[in-house]
Enzyme design. Structure first.
Site, PDB file in Angstrom:
ATOM      1  N   PRO A  16       0.788  -1.226   0.000  1.00 38.06           N
ATOM      2  CG  PRO A  16      -0.139  -1.118   2.124  1.00 38.06           C
ATOM      3  CD  PRO A  16       0.516  -2.069   1.169  1.00 38.06           C
ATOM      4  CG  ASN A  17      -0.214   4.316   1.386  1.00 36.80           C
ATOM      5  OD1 ASN A  17      -1.196   4.851   0.870  1.00 36.80           O
ATOM      6  ND2 ASN A  17      -0.245   3.777   2.571  1.00 36.80           N
ATOM      7  NE  ARG A  24       4.199   6.647   1.831  1.00 37.14           N
ATOM      8  CZ  ARG A  24       4.357   5.373   2.166  1.00 37.14           C
ATOM      9  NH1 ARG A  24       4.687   4.484   1.257  1.00 37.14           N
ATOM     10  NH2 ARG A  24       4.178   4.991   3.397  1.00 37.14           N
ATOM     11  CE1 TYR A  29       9.231   4.820   2.914  1.00 35.68           C
ATOM     12  CE2 TYR A  29       7.694   6.667   2.988  1.00 35.68           C
ATOM     13  CZ  TYR A  29       8.151   5.461   3.496  1.00 35.68           C
ATOM     14  OH  TYR A  29       7.540   4.889   4.580  1.00 35.68           O
ATOM     15  CG  ASN A  81       8.289  -2.258   0.125  1.00 36.35           C
ATOM     16  OD1 ASN A  81       7.830  -2.412   1.265  1.00 36.35           O
ATOM     17  ND2 ASN A  81       8.862  -1.125  -0.263  1.00 36.35           N
ATOM     18  CB  ALA A  84       1.553   0.114   6.134  1.00 38.86           C
ATOM     19  CG  HIS A  87       5.397  -2.357  10.156  1.00 38.67           C
ATOM     20  ND1 HIS A  87       6.723  -2.718  10.182  1.00 38.67           N
ATOM     21  CD2 HIS A  87       5.303  -1.368   9.205  1.00 38.67           C
ATOM     22  CE1 HIS A  87       7.404  -1.955   9.328  1.00 38.67           C
ATOM     23  NE2 HIS A  87       6.559  -1.133   8.718  1.00 38.67           N
ATOM     24  CG  ASP A  94      -0.663 -17.092   8.584  1.00 38.28           C
ATOM     25  OD1 ASP A  94       0.451 -17.147   9.154  1.00 38.28           O
ATOM     26  OD2 ASP A  94      -1.739 -17.059   9.200  1.00 38.28           O
ATOM     27  CD  GLU A 105      10.403  -7.911   5.312  1.00 38.65           C
ATOM     28  OE1 GLU A 105      10.727  -9.005   5.839  1.00 38.65           O
ATOM     29  OE2 GLU A 105      10.039  -6.921   5.963  1.00 38.65           O
ATOM     30  CG  HIS A 107      11.133  -2.651   4.126  1.00 38.58           C
ATOM     31  ND1 HIS A 107       9.769  -2.548   4.101  1.00 38.58           N
ATOM     32  CD2 HIS A 107      11.416  -3.834   4.716  1.00 38.58           C
ATOM     33  CE1 HIS A 107       9.243  -3.620   4.676  1.00 38.58           C
ATOM     34  NE2 HIS A 107      10.221  -4.421   5.044  1.00 38.58           N
ATOM     35  CG  LEU A 108      11.632   2.196  -1.238  1.00 39.85           C
ATOM     36  CD1 LEU A 108      10.249   2.804  -1.296  1.00 39.85           C
ATOM     37  CD2 LEU A 108      12.434   2.570  -2.463  1.00 39.85           C
ATOM     38  CB  SER A 109      12.826   3.879   4.817  1.00 41.95           C
ATOM     39  OG  SER A 109      11.799   3.042   5.338  1.00 41.95           O
ATOM     40  NE  ARG A 114      10.511   5.495   8.472  1.00 42.09           N
ATOM     41  CZ  ARG A 114       9.547   5.364   7.565  1.00 42.09           C
ATOM     42  NH1 ARG A 114       9.637   4.421   6.635  1.00 42.09           N
ATOM     43  NH2 ARG A 114       8.505   6.167   7.566  1.00 42.09           N
ATOM     44  NE  ARG A 118       7.162   4.121   9.784  1.00 42.49           N
ATOM     45  CZ  ARG A 118       6.063   4.232   9.047  1.00 42.49           C
ATOM     46  NH1 ARG A 118       5.714   3.282   8.222  1.00 42.49           N
ATOM     47  NH2 ARG A 118       5.301   5.308   9.123  1.00 42.49           N
TER      48      ARG A 118
HETATM   49  C1  DQA Z   1       8.339   0.817   3.644  1.00 42.90           C
HETATM   50  C2  DQA Z   1       8.450   0.997   5.161  1.00 42.90           C
HETATM   51  C3  DQA Z   1       7.095   0.835   5.828  1.00 42.90           C
HETATM   52  O1  DQA Z   1       7.202   1.020   7.232  1.00 42.90           O
HETATM   53  C4  DQA Z   1       6.110   1.848   5.298  1.00 42.90           C
HETATM   54  O2  DQA Z   1       4.832   1.635   5.838  1.00 42.90           O
HETATM   55  C5  DQA Z   1       6.055   1.880   3.805  1.00 42.90           C
HETATM   56  C6  DQA Z   1       7.300   1.731   3.044  1.00 42.90           C
HETATM   57  C7  DQA Z   1       9.676   1.096   2.923  1.00 42.90           C
HETATM   58  O3  DQA Z   1       9.798   0.680   1.779  1.00 42.90           O
HETATM   59  O4  DQA Z   1      10.565   1.759   3.478  1.00 42.90           O
HETATM   60  O5  DQA Z   1       5.010   2.111   3.210  1.00 42.90           O
HETATM   61  O6  DQA Z   1       7.998  -0.533   3.383  1.00 42.90           O
END
Ligand code: DQA
Length: 153
Positions: A16-17, A24, A29, A81, A84, A87, A94, A105, A107-109, A114, A118
């Site tokens: 998501p997002n 964003r 990011y 990725n 959110a 977490h 599952d 897995e 993640h950008l950040s 953080r 997270r």
């Molecule tokens: C994220 C880190 C997550 O905590 C956050 O909710 C995201 C992006 C990352 O790529 O850094 O949407 O997965």
């Protein structure tokens, strides 16, 4: 006997997002867009002889459905990725566990620098590994990791 060739199809899921990347919270990011990430992934995948299916969804159930049919759809690995849902989502965890598909897995950040909420991933225990903190490069490193995993299997 004719040898079965191994699948080179990889499923990439953005949670998501992530469609908002570029606009964003750029201080977290960066300015890279999802399109730029996907283009870079496709270029690297081509060099390595992988085929990618890339999906982005804001819906937990949609992501679960994609993972649930990944084996039937002959994907050999999952690059995700979960954003959110990292977490919060027992359902995505599952689904990965049930699929038995090697998963990386990303993640950008760097989620460990953080907010407290997270700093826990429900996904990591069922993934082969996690890469975070390198922006777009996290995805490319994730694809490299998948190549290593597949070469060893
Ligand atoms: C994220 C880190 C997550 O905590 C956050 O909710 C995201 C992006 C990352 O790529 O850094 O949407 O997965």
């Amino acid at each position: 006997m004719k040898q079965k060739t191994k699948s080179r199809k990889i499923l990439v899921i953005h949670g998501p997002n992530l469609s908002l990347l570029g606009k964003r919270e750029p201080h977290i990011y960066g300015r890279v867009t999802l399109n730029q990430i996907n283009r870079a992934l496709r270029k690297l995948a081509k060099e390595k002889g992988f085929k990618l299916k890339i999906a982005q969804s804001n819906y937990e159930g949609k992501i679960v459905d994609l993972i649930a049919k990944a084996k039937k759809d002959k994907f050999c690995a999952l690059l995700i990725n979960p954003a959110a849902y990292t977490h919060t989502s027992v359902a995505i965890r599952d689904a990965i566990s049930a699929s038995g598909i090697p998963t990386v897995e990303v993640h950008l950040s760097n989620i460990y620098t953080r907010e407290d909420f997270r700093q826990r991933s429900l996904i990591s225990p069922v993934a082969k590994g996690q890469i975070c903190g390198f922006g777009l490069k996290s995805y490319l490193l994730g694809l490299e990791a998948i190549e290593d995993i597949l070469n060893k299997s």
